[in-house]
Design an enzyme around this catalytic site. Structure first.
Site, PDB file in Angstrom:
ATOM      1  N   TRP A  40       0.868  -1.176   0.000  1.00  0.00           N
ATOM      2  CA  TRP A  40       0.000   0.000   0.000  1.00  0.00           C
ATOM      3  C   TRP A  40       0.907   1.229   0.000  1.00  0.00           C
ATOM      4  CZ3 TRP A  40      -4.132   2.556  -0.955  1.00  0.00           C
ATOM      5  CH2 TRP A  40      -4.598   3.608  -0.173  1.00  0.00           C
ATOM      6  N   SER A  42       1.030   4.328   0.739  1.00  0.00           N
ATOM      7  CA  SER A  42       0.182   5.188   1.575  1.00  0.00           C
ATOM      8  C   SER A  42       0.564   6.664   1.498  1.00  0.00           C
ATOM      9  CB  SER A  42       0.326   4.690   3.021  1.00  0.00           C
ATOM     10  OG  SER A  42      -0.042   5.677   3.948  1.00  0.00           O
ATOM     11  N   GLY A  43      -0.444   7.501   1.326  1.00  0.00           N
ATOM     12  CA  GLY A  43      -0.205   8.940   1.360  1.00  0.00           C
ATOM     13  C   GLY A  43       0.104   9.412   2.769  1.00  0.00           C
ATOM     14  N   PHE A  44      -0.546   8.780   3.727  1.00  0.00           N
ATOM     15  CA  PHE A  44      -0.298   9.130   5.127  1.00  0.00           C
ATOM     16  C   PHE A  44       1.166   8.852   5.482  1.00  0.00           C
ATOM     17  CE2 PHE A  44       0.004   7.863   9.579  1.00  0.00           C
ATOM     18  CZ  PHE A  44      -0.579   8.937  10.223  1.00  0.00           C
ATOM     19  N   ASP A  54      -0.997  14.714   6.500  1.00  0.00           N
ATOM     20  CA  ASP A  54      -1.550  14.089   5.293  1.00  0.00           C
ATOM     21  C   ASP A  54      -2.803  14.852   4.843  1.00  0.00           C
ATOM     22  OD1 ASP A  54      -2.198  12.196   3.319  1.00  0.00           O
ATOM     23  OD2 ASP A  54      -3.277  10.924   4.739  1.00  0.00           O
ATOM     24  N   ASP A  81      -2.128   5.115  -3.340  1.00  0.00           N
ATOM     25  CA  ASP A  81      -3.123   5.965  -2.688  1.00  0.00           C
ATOM     26  C   ASP A  81      -3.069   7.327  -3.378  1.00  0.00           C
ATOM     27  OD1 ASP A  81      -4.626   7.463  -0.936  1.00  0.00           O
ATOM     28  OD2 ASP A  81      -3.241   7.264   0.764  1.00  0.00           O
ATOM     29  N   ARG A 155     -13.289   4.823  -2.997  1.00  0.00           N
ATOM     30  CA  ARG A 155     -13.290   4.876  -1.529  1.00  0.00           C
ATOM     31  C   ARG A 155     -14.284   5.921  -1.072  1.00  0.00           C
ATOM     32  NH1 ARG A 155      -7.754   6.224   1.862  1.00  0.00           N
ATOM     33  NH2 ARG A 155      -8.646   7.455   3.564  1.00  0.00           N
ATOM     34  N   HIS A 186     -14.213   3.487   4.590  1.00  0.00           N
ATOM     35  CA  HIS A 186     -13.324   3.788   5.705  1.00  0.00           C
ATOM     36  C   HIS A 186     -14.133   4.193   6.937  1.00  0.00           C
ATOM     37  CE1 HIS A 186      -9.566   4.172   7.510  1.00  0.00           C
ATOM     38  NE2 HIS A 186      -9.090   5.271   6.970  1.00  0.00           N
TER      39      HIS A 186
HETATM   40  C1  SPV Z   1      -3.309   6.199   3.967  1.00  0.00           C
HETATM   41  O1  SPV Z   1      -2.632   5.295   4.482  1.00  0.00           O
HETATM   42  O2  SPV Z   1      -2.802   7.198   3.451  1.00  0.00           O
HETATM   43  C2  SPV Z   1      -4.767   6.085   3.960  1.00  0.00           C
HETATM   44  C3  SPV Z   1      -5.420   5.297   5.013  1.00  0.00           C
HETATM   45  O3  SPV Z   1      -5.378   6.700   3.109  1.00  0.00           O
HETATM   46  S1  SPV Z   1      -5.816   6.387   6.296  1.00  0.00           S
HETATM   47  O4  SPV Z   1      -4.632   7.100   6.684  1.00  0.00           O
HETATM   48  O5  SPV Z   1      -6.359   5.584   7.374  1.00  0.00           O
HETATM   49  O6  SPV Z   1      -6.832   7.314   5.784  1.00  0.00           O
HETATM   50 MG    MG Z   2      -4.287   8.222   2.285  1.00  0.00          MG
END
Ligand code: SPV
Ligand code: MG
Length: 293
Positions: A40, A42-44, A54, A81, A155, A186
């Site tokens: 994944w 991930s943007g976060f 984020d 993401d 999503r 989510h």
């Molecule tokens: C990410 O991991 O960037 C997500 C999941 O989009 S969350 O941070 O839980 O939104």
């Molecule tokens: Mg994200």
């Protein structure tokens, strides 16, 4: 074979595929070695890596470059993401072209307005675009992909925004109708009840995607029970694990006035050489090295 097709195949075989978050090629290598079915992007995690929230601050180019760097180092499918798709349907078309060309297996795109607020934060503005507008973005993504195996995962943030289950279900059905391959819903409720209720009521034909960060007791065994979830994403455990490990080692070195006490509890330099595939790469170059170079 397209990486999205590979991941779809694994989902068919296993029922549920597991993606672990990564924020760098090195963390992606560790995800692969641990035995997950996918990464994944991930943007976060990438935002945190830059020490930023984020909230749509990183550019598409920054994220895309990291995805390219990961693709170059692992064979595992990577789901990118792409937050809100970086703008309207026109931006989405551009993003899909770029991420597919970069070698991603697919993308997750969410129905928030730009700039989005990170989902797991307490409070915050969680505004959503109209469902019809997001349907257009999903349709744009589907139309833009070259390979039908490339996964377009829609999503909905309806539960995160506090709009309730009926709205979340309505949106999820609308995004399925727009052609989404999977539906990610989510939730940040501390209890899995909110998600479990959504899953029970979901009567769509496409599999669901869950991120159980807020309700960790919902393990894979429990997720599998419904038979409706095709993908679980562990959204931020890479960056959190690295923070815990680095903080602990850095503090110990600072307190003890040297590195003597941490040697046995961190990866050896040889282990880093292995992850860098240093020996292998050295051998490849060896026949071509001439003179003193
Ligand atoms: C990410 O991991 O960037 C997500 C999941 O989009 S969350 O941070 O839980 O939104
Ligand atoms: Mg994200």
């Amino acid at each position: 074979m397209n990486q999205g097709t590979v991941l779809r195949g694994r989902m068919k075989e296993r029922g549920l595929v597991r993606l672990m978050a990564a924020h760098s090629p090195l963390s992606a290598i560790l995800v692969q070695e641990a035995g997950f079915e996918g990464v994944w992007a991930s943007g976060f995690e990438l935002s945190a890596l830059y020490g930023l929230p984020d909230n749509g601050l990183l550019t598409m180019t920054q994220h895309l470059e990291m995805v390219r760097a990961m693709v170059a180092r692992i064979s595992l499918p990577i789901i990118a993401d792409i937050d809100t798709g970086f703008g309207n349907a026109s931006n989405v078309i551009h993003a899909i072209e770029e991420y597919e060309r970069a070698g991603a297996a697919g993308v997750v795109m969410e129905d928030k307005t730009f700039p989005k607020t990170t989902s797991l934060a307490g409070g915050g503005r969680h505004d959503l675009v109209e469902a019809a507008e997001f349907q257009g973005k999903v349709e744009a993504a589907i139309a833009a992909r070259k390979d039908p195996g490339f996964m377009v995962i829609a999503r909905t943030e309806a539960l995160i925004a506090g709009l309730g289950e009926a709205e979340a279900l309505k949106r999820a059905k609308a995004y399925e109708a727009a052609g989404a391959d999977l539906m990610f819903v989510h939730s940040k409720a501390k209890d899995p009840g909110e998600i479990e209720s959504f899953v029970r009521r979901w009567d769509g034909a496409i599999p669901l995607v869950l991120v159980p960060t807020a309700f960790p007791e919902m393990n894979e065994q429990r997720i599998r029970q419904s038979g409706k979830v095709g993908m679980v994403i562990y959204g931020n455990h890479g960056i959190r694990a690295s923070v815990t490990a680095m903080r602990s080692v850095f503090r110990q070195v600072a307190e003890e006035g040297g590195i003597h006490g941490v040697q046995d509890r961190i990866a050896s330099v040889d282990e880093i050489f292995r992850l860098q595939r240093m020996e292998e790469r050295g051998k490849i170059a060896e026949p071509f090295l001439r003179g003193g170079g």
